[in-house]
Design a protein around this motif. Structure first.
Motif, PDB file in Angstrom:
ATOM      1  N   ASN A  56      22.542  60.971  59.975  1.00 23.17           N
ATOM      2  CA  ASN A  56      21.310  60.460  59.322  1.00 23.17           C
ATOM      3  C   ASN A  56      19.911  61.390  59.130  1.00 23.17           C
ATOM      4  N   ALA A  57      18.808  61.182  60.409  1.00 25.88           N
ATOM      5  CA  ALA A  57      18.128  61.569  60.188  1.00 25.88           C
ATOM      6  C   ALA A  57      17.996  63.236  59.808  1.00 25.88           C
ATOM      7  N   TRP A  58      19.128  64.189  60.155  1.00 21.40           N
ATOM      8  CA  TRP A  58      18.924  65.482  60.129  1.00 21.40           C
ATOM      9  C   TRP A  58      19.112  65.653  58.356  1.00 21.40           C
ATOM     10  N   SER A  59      20.268  64.508  57.911  1.00 22.67           N
ATOM     11  CA  SER A  59      20.203  64.406  57.035  1.00 22.67           C
ATOM     12  C   SER A  59      18.848  64.304  55.760  1.00 22.67           C
ATOM     13  N   LYS A  60      18.100  63.604  56.507  1.00 22.82           N
ATOM     14  CA  LYS A  60      16.980  62.784  54.827  1.00 22.82           C
ATOM     15  C   LYS A  60      16.638  64.019  55.345  1.00 22.82           C
ATOM     16  N   HIS A  61      16.177  65.019  56.489  1.00 25.40           N
ATOM     17  CA  HIS A  61      15.225  65.621  56.067  1.00 25.40           C
ATOM     18  C   HIS A  61      15.452  66.750  55.307  1.00 25.40           C
ATOM     19  N   LEU A  62      16.428  66.895  55.492  1.00 23.18           N
ATOM     20  CA  LEU A  62      16.945  68.207  53.937  1.00 23.18           C
ATOM     21  C   LEU A  62      16.564  67.996  53.305  1.00 23.18           C
ATOM     22  N   LEU A  63      17.487  67.043  52.732  1.00 22.46           N
ATOM     23  CA  LEU A  63      17.420  65.935  51.246  1.00 22.46           C
ATOM     24  C   LEU A  63      15.918  65.731  50.606  1.00 22.46           C
ATOM     25  N   MET A  64      14.920  65.209  51.784  1.00 21.86           N
ATOM     26  CA  MET A  64      14.098  64.412  51.295  1.00 21.86           C
ATOM     27  C   MET A  64      12.533  65.263  51.855  1.00 21.86           C
ATOM     28  N   GLU A  65      12.662  66.093  52.465  1.00 19.68           N
ATOM     29  CA  GLU A  65      11.814  66.685  52.444  1.00 19.68           C
ATOM     30  C   GLU A  65      11.681  68.231  52.996  1.00 19.68           C
ATOM     31  N   ASN A  66      12.753  68.992  52.328  1.00 14.72           N
ATOM     32  CA  ASN A  66      12.735  69.960  52.372  1.00 14.72           C
ATOM     33  C   ASN A  66      11.650  71.122  51.472  1.00 14.72           C
ATOM     34  N   THR A  67      11.219  72.286  52.179  1.00 15.37           N
ATOM     35  CA  THR A  67      10.196  72.687  51.291  1.00 15.37           C
ATOM     36  C   THR A  67      11.071  73.663  50.118  1.00 15.37           C
ATOM     37  N   LEU A  68      11.954  73.567  50.227  1.00 19.61           N
ATOM     38  CA  LEU A  68      12.644  74.148  48.585  1.00 19.61           C
ATOM     39  C   LEU A  68      11.721  73.114  47.619  1.00 19.61           C
ATOM     40  N   SER A  69      11.801  73.366  46.434  1.00 16.04           N
ATOM     41  CA  SER A  69      12.292  72.844  45.460  1.00 16.04           C
ATOM     42  C   SER A  69      13.682  71.632  45.146  1.00 16.04           C
ATOM     43  N   THR A  70      13.589  70.228  45.041  1.00 14.35           N
ATOM     44  CA  THR A  70      14.563  70.101  44.684  1.00 14.35           C
ATOM     45  C   THR A  70      15.647  70.808  43.762  1.00 14.35           C
ATOM     46  N   ARG A  71      15.614  71.746  42.745  1.00 17.98           N
ATOM     47  CA  ARG A  71      16.182  72.390  41.562  1.00 17.98           C
ATOM     48  C   ARG A  71      17.171  73.139  43.043  1.00 17.98           C
ATOM     49  N   PHE A  72      16.256  73.925  43.497  1.00 17.72           N
ATOM     50  CA  PHE A  72      16.401  74.856  43.641  1.00 17.72           C
ATOM     51  C   PHE A  72      18.099  73.826  44.877  1.00 17.72           C
ATOM     52  N   LEU A  73      17.627  73.412  46.062  1.00 16.83           N
ATOM     53  CA  LEU A  73      18.705  72.767  47.094  1.00 16.83           C
ATOM     54  C   LEU A  73      19.750  72.457  45.675  1.00 16.83           C
ATOM     55  N   GLN A 155      10.403  78.013  54.147  1.00 18.07           N
ATOM     56  CA  GLN A 155      11.456  78.022  52.965  1.00 18.07           C
ATOM     57  C   GLN A 155      12.880  78.693  52.828  1.00 18.07           C
ATOM     58  N   LYS A 156      12.639  80.208  53.993  1.00 15.80           N
ATOM     59  CA  LYS A 156      13.719  80.969  54.384  1.00 15.80           C
ATOM     60  C   LYS A 156      14.303  80.161  54.901  1.00 15.80           C
ATOM     61  N   MET A 157      13.950  79.053  56.125  1.00 15.03           N
ATOM     62  CA  MET A 157      14.410  79.014  57.301  1.00 15.03           C
ATOM     63  C   MET A 157      15.353  77.555  57.091  1.00 15.03           C
ATOM     64  N   HIS A 158      14.868  76.816  55.588  1.00 19.78           N
ATOM     65  CA  HIS A 158      15.610  75.708  55.696  1.00 19.78           C
ATOM     66  C   HIS A 158      16.544  75.877  54.328  1.00 19.78           C
ATOM     67  N   LEU A 159      16.216  76.437  53.570  1.00 24.40           N
ATOM     68  CA  LEU A 159      17.685  77.607  52.654  1.00 24.40           C
ATOM     69  C   LEU A 159      18.950  77.958  53.285  1.00 24.40           C
ATOM     70  N   ILE A 160      18.759  78.529  55.035  1.00 27.13           N
ATOM     71  CA  ILE A 160      20.376  78.709  55.365  1.00 27.13           C
ATOM     72  C   ILE A 160      20.265  77.618  56.379  1.00 27.13           C
ATOM     73  N   PHE A 161      19.668  77.180  56.892  1.00 27.78           N
ATOM     74  CA  PHE A 161      19.974  75.689  57.407  1.00 27.78           C
ATOM     75  C   PHE A 161      20.731  74.642  56.556  1.00 27.78           C
ATOM     76  N   SER A 162      19.849  74.511  55.129  1.00 25.26           N
ATOM     77  CA  SER A 162      20.934  73.516  53.886  1.00 25.26           C
ATOM     78  C   SER A 162      21.860  74.218  54.218  1.00 25.26           C
ATOM     79  N   ILE A 163      21.756  75.703  53.451  1.00 24.14           N
ATOM     80  CA  ILE A 163      23.517  75.479  53.263  1.00 24.14           C
ATOM     81  C   ILE A 163      23.902  76.088  54.454  1.00 24.14           C
ATOM     82  N   GLY A 164      23.952  75.606  55.091  1.00 23.58           N
ATOM     83  CA  GLY A 164      25.032  75.244  56.528  1.00 23.58           C
ATOM     84  C   GLY A 164      25.306  73.818  56.678  1.00 23.58           C
ATOM     85  N   HIS A 165      24.633  73.092  56.771  1.00 25.45           N
ATOM     86  CA  HIS A 165      24.657  71.702  56.848  1.00 25.45           C
ATOM     87  C   HIS A 165      25.813  71.734  55.426  1.00 25.45           C
ATOM     88  N   TYR A 166      25.561  71.386  54.892  1.00 29.84           N
ATOM     89  CA  TYR A 166      26.290  71.359  53.541  1.00 29.84           C
ATOM     90  C   TYR A 166      27.691  71.937  53.573  1.00 29.84           C
TER      91      TYR A 166
END
Length: 217
Positions: A56-73, A155-166
């Protein structure tokens, strides 16, 4: 539409502990501590509270605190959902994508990429990043360099982690057999709903006072 056989069921009420209730209540869903979560993945994660709380904590970080815009996410999540055929993630994020400013035509083009879609260079490199990581387990130098034209290091770090997480989340949903919630007007990969209604916006936890109501279950 999907017909998924559950392998791990939501935690039975007789087995609810305070730790499990913390998993249920984490996202602020009304009465979740007392009544459990209506979100199936959260109810299933209650079977393993230490893992559920960390997830939950990790998911919330990527969903709500991502440095990528919501659109890119949402570009990322919807492309991942299509590539790995996750009905659950696709259903839930079509509404989030619409709320992030995507149109149904653009969501269809995310599914059909690289065909169709009037994508900008930055949109294309985000979608290409999903495909390269799923197909090759890495990004080409050309893709990495193009990302650098538009995104900073965080943002690039978040992009990689976001892809992997989902991708990981989609595996979890598929293997455990987590079903789309009862009562939800399921949205298929063809962007048609079970009821025949046109999909509409849905909201993230806490984003609006009626965020729960927009989910339809």
């Amino acid at each position: 539409m999907s017909d998924i056989k559950p392998r791990i069921l939501p935690l039975p009420r007789a087995e609810w502990t305070d730790d499990a209730r913390e998993v249920f209540a984490f996202w602020g869903e009304p009465n979740a501590w007392e009544e459990g979560s209506k979100t199936n993945i959260i109810s299933v994660m209650g079977n393993h509270p230490p893992l559920g709380k960390a997830y939950n904590a990790w998911s919330k970080h990527l969903l709500m605190e991502n440095t990528l815009s919501t659109r890119f996410l949402e570009l990322i999540i919807l492309r991942v959902a299509w590539r790995v055929k996750s009905f659950y993630e696709w259903h839930n994020h079509v509404g989030y994508g619409l709320n992030a400013g995507l149109t149904l035509e653009e969501i269809a083009a995310i599914r059909d990429y690289p065909k169709g879609g009037a994508w900008s260079e930055v949109d294309k490199v985000v979608l290409r990043s999903v495909d390269e990581l799923i197909d090759d387990g890495n990004l080409s130098d050309a893709t990495w360099d193009t990302l650098g034209k538009f995104f900073d290091k965080h943002q690039k770090m978040h992009l990689i982690f976001s892809i992997g997480h989902y991708v990981m989340t989609s595996w979890v949903l598929a293997v455990m057999g987590v079903q789309i919630e009862g009562g939800a007007d399921q949205i298929g990969f063809d962007l048609k709903t079970k009821s025949g209604k046109i999909p509409g916006k849905t909201y993230k936890p806490g984003e609006t006072e009626d965020w729960v109501d927009t989910r339809g279950y």
